[in-house]
Design a protein around this motif. Structure first.
Motif, PDB file in Angstrom:
ATOM      1  N   GLY A 236       1.600  -3.130   4.545  1.00 54.50           N
ATOM      2  CA  GLY A 236       0.190  -2.902   4.245  1.00 54.50           C
ATOM      3  C   GLY A 236      -0.381  -4.016   3.386  1.00 54.50           C
ATOM      4  O   GLY A 236      -1.520  -4.462   3.593  1.00 54.50           O
ATOM      5  N   VAL A 237       0.413  -4.495   2.430  1.00 58.86           N
ATOM      6  CA  VAL A 237      -0.005  -5.626   1.592  1.00 58.86           C
ATOM      7  C   VAL A 237      -0.195  -6.874   2.455  1.00 58.86           C
ATOM      8  O   VAL A 237      -1.186  -7.603   2.323  1.00 58.86           O
ATOM      9  N   ALA A 238       0.760  -7.115   3.350  1.00 58.56           N
ATOM     10  CA  ALA A 238       0.683  -8.280   4.238  1.00 58.56           C
ATOM     11  C   ALA A 238      -0.532  -8.195   5.157  1.00 58.56           C
ATOM     12  O   ALA A 238      -1.205  -9.204   5.414  1.00 58.56           O
ATOM     13  N   GLU A 239      -0.830  -7.006   5.633  1.00 57.74           N
ATOM     14  CA  GLU A 239      -1.995  -6.819   6.508  1.00 57.74           C
ATOM     15  C   GLU A 239      -3.283  -7.138   5.759  1.00 57.74           C
ATOM     16  O   GLU A 239      -4.214  -7.727   6.339  1.00 57.74           O
ATOM     17  N   ALA A 240      -3.342  -6.788   4.487  1.00 57.24           N
ATOM     18  CA  ALA A 240      -4.527  -7.098   3.689  1.00 57.24           C
ATOM     19  C   ALA A 240      -4.663  -8.602   3.470  1.00 57.24           C
ATOM     20  O   ALA A 240      -5.779  -9.140   3.446  1.00 57.24           O
ATOM     21  N   ILE A 241      -3.538  -9.293   3.336  1.00 55.68           N
ATOM     22  CA  ILE A 241      -3.549 -10.745   3.153  1.00 55.68           C
ATOM     23  C   ILE A 241      -3.929 -11.451   4.452  1.00 55.68           C
ATOM     24  O   ILE A 241      -4.730 -12.392   4.449  1.00 55.68           O
ATOM     25  N   ARG A 242      -3.378 -10.972   5.567  1.00 54.14           N
ATOM     26  CA  ARG A 242      -3.622 -11.599   6.872  1.00 54.14           C
ATOM     27  C   ARG A 242      -3.919 -10.499   7.901  1.00 54.14           C
ATOM     28  O   ARG A 242      -3.015 -10.030   8.585  1.00 54.14           O
TER      29      ARG A 242
END
Length: 309
Positions: free
Chosen positions: A34-40
């Protein structure tokens, strides 16, 4: 038992749906995705549902393989299995920054996204490809590479060296290999990686790492072995940044890396991420070593049982 090393898969090992089981079953993985999705934005859809063609594009491949690798690491750690050292193959080395705590997982993911874009751009400027050459004398292959204007770049294991270069020159190399009845295998990547054609990507990585407010490099908590020389990363921040940047335009000394790790007391290797490519290399380099791979819940449980954690 001696020491455990996590080996982190690189580009070319990707497949649709990789890490899906870890995303669905391990809270820490689910949360970090979820953190990665927010970044990219869009990365989650690519790694879970992306097509082979979509995943082959370098700017997509690298963030997705990063997540697949780190998901395997997080799954192992959730079962109490820790690494004493780590090494990553090409983009896997960026995952190694997170495993060794040189960078946070979030910063390492941001870096791999930037790295992937820079390498994609460089690849678009020079159409190229890579092939794995099998069971050819190293000296003879290096001579043929010099004659055809291509580069031996990945020294994987005894009997396998990957060659990279401009597409037309790689075609010429393939013709020469066929004449000599030497086997070769195409690599599923989209450019002439680990060659001087990636020099602009190297310069880009150097420039982004100079901004300490964006990427803070810390002393590694466990040894991270570098592709360029097969030795643990330097401790000086400037040297660390130089090593990381130059990696994309220089050869991967994988066989040397594994031999150095064994000399330093590693006897158990766990490949983290999609595929079993690195496990295969280790078997050729050090058949006496204990070798595992973790890419889904079943393989995770097998490692847990084998190590009796």
């Amino acid at each position: 038992m001696g020491k455990i090393a996590f080996l982190l898969a690189g580009q070319g090992s990707q497949y649709p749906g990789m890490a899906k089981e870890f995303f669905e079953n391990i809270k820490e993985v689910h949360d970090f995705f979820g953190v990665a999705e927010a970044i990219r934005p869009g990365t989650l859809s690519q790694i879970i549902c992306g097509t082979e063609e979509e995943l082959k594009k370098t700017e997509n491949t690298q963030p997705c393989v990063f997540l697949a690798d780190i998901a395997s690491v997080m799954a192992l750690e959730s079962e109490g299995i820790k690494a004493d050292a780590t090494a990553g193959f090409s983009l896997g080395e960026v995952v190694g920054l997170a495993v060794s705590k040189v960078m946070s997982k979030e910063d390492a993911f941001k870096l791999v996204c930037s790295r992937g874009k820079a390498m994609q751009k460089a690849a678009e400027e020079t159409e190229g490809s890579m092939v794995a050459v099998l069971r050819m004398d190293r000296g003879e292959l290096e001579q043929v590479c010099e004659e055809t204007g291509v580069f031996p770049v990945n020294y994987n294991c005894p009997g396998q060296i990957v060659v990279s270069g401009k597409k037309e020159k790689i075609e010429n190399l393939k013709n020469k290999l066929s004449e000599k009845k030497i086997r070769f295998v195409e690599i599923a990547v989209g450019g002439p990686f680990h060659t001087p054609y990636m020099s602009k990507a190297t310069e880009h990585i150097k420039s982004v790492l100079q901004d300490q407010k964006t990427f803070n490099l810390n002393k590694s908590e466990i040894p991270l072995y570098a592709n360029m020389n097969g030795r643990p990363y330097p401790e000086n921040k400037a040297d660390m940044a130089e090593t990381l940047a130059l990696q994309v335009s220089n050869s991967v000394r994988w066989e040397e890396t594994i031999r150095n790790m064994i000399a330093d007391g590693i006897d158990t290797f766990i490949e983290c991420g999609p595929g079993k490519t690195l496990s295969g290399f280790v078997k050729r380099i050090a058949p006496e070593a204990r070798i595992f791979n973790v890419s889904d819940m079943e393989s995770l449980m097998k490692v847990k049982e084998a190590l009796a954690v």
